[in-house]
Scaffold this motif. Structure first.
Motif, PDB file in Angstrom:
ATOM      1  N   MET A   1       0.839  -1.195   0.000  1.00  0.00           N
ATOM      2  CA  MET A   1       0.000   0.000   0.000  1.00  0.00           C
ATOM      3  C   MET A   1       0.875   1.245   0.000  1.00  0.00           C
ATOM      4  SD  MET A   1      -2.746   1.522   2.776  1.00  0.00           S
ATOM      5  CE  MET A   1      -3.365  -0.048   3.207  1.00  0.00           C
ATOM      6  N   LEU A   2       0.425   2.242  -0.728  1.00  0.00           N
ATOM      7  CA  LEU A   2       1.141   3.512  -0.811  1.00  0.00           C
ATOM      8  C   LEU A   2       1.083   4.228   0.541  1.00  0.00           C
ATOM      9  CD1 LEU A   2       2.506   5.764  -2.534  1.00  0.00           C
ATOM     10  CD2 LEU A   2       0.188   6.594  -3.035  1.00  0.00           C
ATOM     11  N   LYS A   3       2.247   4.650   1.018  1.00  0.00           N
ATOM     12  CA  LYS A   3       2.320   5.405   2.270  1.00  0.00           C
ATOM     13  C   LYS A   3       2.816   6.807   1.937  1.00  0.00           C
ATOM     14  CE  LYS A   3       3.716   4.742   7.053  1.00  0.00           C
ATOM     15  NZ  LYS A   3       4.490   3.901   7.975  1.00  0.00           N
ATOM     16  N   ILE A   4       2.032   7.807   2.332  1.00  0.00           N
ATOM     17  CA  ILE A   4       2.326   9.193   1.978  1.00  0.00           C
ATOM     18  C   ILE A   4       2.539  10.030   3.224  1.00  0.00           C
ATOM     19  CG2 ILE A   4       1.523  11.230   0.712  1.00  0.00           C
ATOM     20  CD1 ILE A   4      -0.427   9.372  -0.799  1.00  0.00           C
ATOM     21  N   GLY A   5       3.664  10.711   3.282  1.00  0.00           N
ATOM     22  CA  GLY A   5       3.927  11.665   4.357  1.00  0.00           C
ATOM     23  C   GLY A   5       3.427  13.035   3.938  1.00  0.00           C
ATOM     24  N   LEU A   6       2.676  13.692   4.805  1.00  0.00           N
ATOM     25  CA  LEU A   6       2.163  15.039   4.537  1.00  0.00           C
ATOM     26  C   LEU A   6       2.723  15.973   5.594  1.00  0.00           C
ATOM     27  CD1 LEU A   6      -1.597  14.167   3.883  1.00  0.00           C
ATOM     28  CD2 LEU A   6       0.254  14.372   2.202  1.00  0.00           C
ATOM     29  N   VAL A   7       3.454  16.998   5.146  1.00  0.00           N
ATOM     30  CA  VAL A   7       4.121  17.916   6.073  1.00  0.00           C
ATOM     31  C   VAL A   7       3.671  19.336   5.772  1.00  0.00           C
ATOM     32  CG1 VAL A   7       6.342  18.763   6.938  1.00  0.00           C
ATOM     33  CG2 VAL A   7       6.155  16.408   6.071  1.00  0.00           C
ATOM     34  N   SER A   8       3.049  19.973   6.757  1.00  0.00           N
ATOM     35  CA  SER A   8       2.686  21.382   6.626  1.00  0.00           C
ATOM     36  C   SER A   8       3.704  22.193   7.413  1.00  0.00           C
ATOM     37  CB  SER A   8       1.277  21.631   7.157  1.00  0.00           C
ATOM     38  OG  SER A   8       0.898  22.961   6.894  1.00  0.00           O
ATOM     39  N   VAL A   9       4.363  23.116   6.721  1.00  0.00           N
ATOM     40  CA  VAL A   9       5.407  23.935   7.332  1.00  0.00           C
ATOM     41  C   VAL A   9       4.863  25.343   7.535  1.00  0.00           C
ATOM     42  CG1 VAL A   9       7.759  24.795   7.111  1.00  0.00           C
ATOM     43  CG2 VAL A   9       7.176  22.547   6.162  1.00  0.00           C
ATOM     44  N   SER A  10       4.622  25.703   8.803  1.00  0.00           N
ATOM     45  CA  SER A  10       4.056  27.009   9.102  1.00  0.00           C
ATOM     46  C   SER A  10       4.324  27.373  10.556  1.00  0.00           C
ATOM     47  CB  SER A  10       2.548  27.006   8.845  1.00  0.00           C
ATOM     48  OG  SER A  10       1.959  28.186   9.363  1.00  0.00           O
ATOM     49  N   ASP A  11       4.992  28.497  10.767  1.00  0.00           N
ATOM     50  CA  ASP A  11       5.219  28.967  12.141  1.00  0.00           C
ATOM     51  C   ASP A  11       3.900  29.193  12.858  1.00  0.00           C
ATOM     52  OD1 ASP A  11       8.016  28.994  12.055  1.00  0.00           O
ATOM     53  OD2 ASP A  11       8.102  31.053  11.291  1.00  0.00           O
ATOM     54  N   ARG A  12       2.994  29.907  12.197  1.00  0.00           N
ATOM     55  CA  ARG A  12       1.752  30.313  12.862  1.00  0.00           C
ATOM     56  C   ARG A  12       0.789  29.144  13.074  1.00  0.00           C
ATOM     57  NH1 ARG A  12       0.268  35.446   9.358  1.00  0.00           N
ATOM     58  NH2 ARG A  12       1.194  34.108   7.801  1.00  0.00           N
ATOM     59  N   ALA A  13       0.634  28.275  12.076  1.00  0.00           N
ATOM     60  CA  ALA A  13      -0.271  27.136  12.253  1.00  0.00           C
ATOM     61  C   ALA A  13       0.277  26.169  13.302  1.00  0.00           C
ATOM     62  CB  ALA A  13      -0.506  26.421  10.922  1.00  0.00           C
ATOM     63  N   SER A  14       1.598  25.950  13.285  1.00  0.00           N
ATOM     64  CA  SER A  14       2.177  25.002  14.247  1.00  0.00           C
ATOM     65  C   SER A  14       2.115  25.519  15.682  1.00  0.00           C
ATOM     66  CB  SER A  14       3.620  24.651  13.862  1.00  0.00           C
ATOM     67  OG  SER A  14       4.458  25.782  13.986  1.00  0.00           O
ATOM     68  N   SER A  15       2.021  26.848  15.856  1.00  0.00           N
ATOM     69  CA  SER A  15       1.919  27.416  17.206  1.00  0.00           C
ATOM     70  C   SER A  15       0.466  27.706  17.595  1.00  0.00           C
ATOM     71  CB  SER A  15       2.756  28.689  17.321  1.00  0.00           C
ATOM     72  OG  SER A  15       2.236  29.688  16.459  1.00  0.00           O
ATOM     73  N   GLY A  16      -0.493  27.336  16.731  1.00  0.00           N
ATOM     74  CA  GLY A  16      -1.906  27.481  17.065  1.00  0.00           C
ATOM     75  C   GLY A  16      -2.514  28.845  16.790  1.00  0.00           C
TER      76      GLY A  16
END
Length: 193
Positions: free
Chosen positions: A1-16
């Motif tokens: 099965m295909l395994k996909i990594g999804l990475v969102s890079v964002s200072d503001r989103a990662s800090s809420g």
């Protein structure tokens, strides 16, 4: 099965400060575009080069993802370091992916030339930097279609399944109405039931 990594890079989103839109947009698009079964591993992280590099290494080396899609951090601002981190962990660069993403985006905004998105291979994994906005993510993956549904400009995902074939990944089928995967006749398998 295909395994996909999804990475969102964002200072503001990662800090809420605000809710991340990149990962939900990617998950939604993939669920519509892929006919093959797949699983995702997600990460929401700040614009820190060392952390992006570490996350990409982990998704490839430890999680065993066949494909990693990043969103955000690809512009010219000092904190936009996703392409730098991606190149730092790469074994080989695949410049056509970045070129095609900019080509598609230029149809909409002249500032597309400011994007530094890259595509690379690490071991037997394809890593692609996508734009940060959900609309732009869809456009670059899917391409541009006429009002009649005819493809005017191919999205980058049309080439992803064959690239995965060539680097030892699983055979991936797409939903042609969303994005038609291109493979030479010699590389095509009969459609699964």
């Amino acid at each position: 099965m295909l395994k996909i990594g999804l990475v969102s890079v964002s200072d503001r989103a990662s800090s809420g400060v605000y809710q991340d839109q990149g990962i939900p947009a990617l998950q939604d698009w993939l669920s519509q575009a892929l006919a093959s079964q797949f699983a995702t591993v997600t990460r929401l992280i700040p614009d820190e080069q060392a952390e992006i590099e570490s996350t990409l290494r982990q998704l490839v080396d430890e999680e065993g993802c066949h494909l990693v899609l990043t969103t955000g951090g690809t512009g010219p601002a000092p904190r936009d370091v996703t392409p730098d981190a991606t190149l730092a962990v790469a074994d080989r660069e695949m410049p056509g992916f970045g070129e095609q993403m900019r080509q598609i985006s230029l149809r909409f905004v002249p500032t597309a030339i400011l994007s530094r998105q890259v595509g690379v291979i690490r071991k037997s994994t394809l890593i692609l930097n996508l734009p940060g906005q959900p609309k732009a993510i869809k456009e670059t993956l899917e391409g541009l279609k006429s009002e009649q549904g005819e493809t005017l400009v191919s999205g980058i995902f049309a080439a992803v399944p064959y690239c995965l074939d060539l680097i030892g990944g699983p055979y991936v089928e797409t939903v042609p109405q969303v994005v038609k995967a291109f493979r030479p006749k010699s590389a095509q398998k009969p459609a699964s039931a």
